[in-house]
Write a protein that holds these residues in place. Structure first.
Motif, PDB file in Angstrom:
ATOM      1  N   LYS A   1       0.548  -5.976  10.793  1.00 20.55           N
ATOM      2  CA  LYS A   1      -0.029  -6.578   9.588  1.00 20.55           C
ATOM      3  C   LYS A   1       0.756  -7.806   9.114  1.00 20.55           C
ATOM      4  CE  LYS A   1      -1.744  -2.098   8.006  1.00 20.55           C
ATOM      5  NZ  LYS A   1      -3.073  -2.120   8.474  1.00 20.55           N
ATOM      6  N   GLY A   2       1.747  -8.249   9.886  1.00 22.90           N
ATOM      7  CA  GLY A   2       2.511  -9.440   9.526  1.00 22.90           C
ATOM      8  C   GLY A   2       3.623  -9.193   8.527  1.00 22.90           C
TER       9      GLY A   2
ATOM     10  N   PRO B   1       7.491   0.420   8.836  1.00 22.41           N
ATOM     11  CA  PRO B   1       6.855   1.711   9.137  1.00 22.41           C
ATOM     12  C   PRO B   1       5.597   1.524   9.997  1.00 22.41           C
ATOM     13  CG  PRO B   1       7.137   1.425   6.757  1.00 22.41           C
ATOM     14  CD  PRO B   1       7.526   0.148   7.411  1.00 22.41           C
ATOM     15  N   ASP B   2       5.288   2.534  10.762  1.00 21.98           N
ATOM     16  CA  ASP B   2       4.110   2.487  11.633  1.00 21.98           C
ATOM     17  C   ASP B   2       2.847   2.085  10.879  1.00 21.98           C
ATOM     18  OD1 ASP B   2       5.633   3.181  13.832  1.00 21.98           O
ATOM     19  OD2 ASP B   2       5.106   5.311  13.734  1.00 21.98           O
TER      20      ASP B   2
ATOM     21  N   ALA C   1       0.818  -1.227   0.000  1.00 16.92           N
ATOM     22  CA  ALA C   1       0.000   0.000   0.000  1.00 16.92           C
ATOM     23  C   ALA C   1       0.849   1.274   0.000  1.00 16.92           C
ATOM     24  CB  ALA C   1      -0.948  -0.016   1.194  1.00 16.92           C
ATOM     25  N   GLY C   2       1.882   1.289  -0.812  1.00 14.11           N
ATOM     26  CA  GLY C   2       2.709   2.481  -0.932  1.00 14.11           C
ATOM     27  C   GLY C   2       3.754   2.666   0.159  1.00 14.11           C
ATOM     28  N   HIS C   3       3.874   1.708   1.044  1.00 11.36           N
ATOM     29  CA  HIS C   3       4.870   1.766   2.117  1.00 11.36           C
ATOM     30  C   HIS C   3       5.880   0.639   1.915  1.00 11.36           C
ATOM     31  CE1 HIS C   3       2.458   4.630   4.395  1.00 11.36           C
ATOM     32  NE2 HIS C   3       1.411   3.876   4.090  1.00 11.36           N
ATOM     33  N   ALA C   4       7.110   0.883   2.349  1.00 13.24           N
ATOM     34  CA  ALA C   4       8.160  -0.134   2.215  1.00 13.24           C
ATOM     35  C   ALA C   4       8.735  -0.474   3.581  1.00 13.24           C
ATOM     36  CB  ALA C   4       9.260   0.360   1.295  1.00 13.24           C
ATOM     37  N   ALA C   5       8.865  -1.774   3.845  1.00 14.53           N
ATOM     38  CA  ALA C   5       9.531  -2.284   5.044  1.00 14.53           C
ATOM     39  C   ALA C   5      10.772  -3.003   4.563  1.00 14.53           C
ATOM     40  CB  ALA C   5       8.614  -3.243   5.794  1.00 14.53           C
ATOM     41  N   GLU C   6      11.805  -3.070   5.420  1.00 14.79           N
ATOM     42  CA  GLU C   6      13.031  -3.738   4.990  1.00 14.79           C
ATOM     43  C   GLU C   6      13.679  -4.530   6.109  1.00 14.79           C
ATOM     44  OE1 GLU C   6      16.128  -1.102   3.676  1.00 14.79           O
ATOM     45  OE2 GLU C   6      16.403  -0.245   5.650  1.00 14.79           O
TER      46      GLU C   6
END
Length: 94
Positions: free
Chosen positions: A49-50, A43-44, A19-24
């Motif tokens: 959300k797993g 990101p918060d 949804a337009g956010h990136a986790a790494e």
């Protein structure tokens, strides 16, 4: 959720885009048989959300496929590795 790996000469990262956010999840390569996962950033907007769990599982599956071990120095990855005894084939504890 799409997870991609980005490799550099000395390490790399796994990136999940949602949804337009990136986790790494970042790692350093010790040698051809061992990586150190040293950081996970979610990101918060993606927390709960797993996404972190998906990154961890992706790293484990990648290690199994590629024949290397993971040393989990990142607190999140370390906690996940202690919860998942079925990952013991690729997790190297200190």
């Amino acid at each position: 959720m799409t997870i991609r790996g980005e490799e550099t000469g000395t390490g790399g990262r796994y990136v999940a885009e949602v949804a337009g956010h990136a986790a790494e999840m970042t790692y350093s390569r010790v040698n051809a048989a061992l990586i150190i996962i040293d950081h996970t950033d979610v990101p918060d907007a993606l927390r709960g959300k797993g996404v972190g769990q998906a990154l961890a599982l992706h790293a484990v599956e990648d290690a199994r496929k590629s024949g290397w071990k993971i040393l989990p120095l990142c607190p999140f990855m370390r906690a996940q590795s202690l919860r998942h005894s079925d990952w013991g084939d690729v997790i190297q504890q200190r």
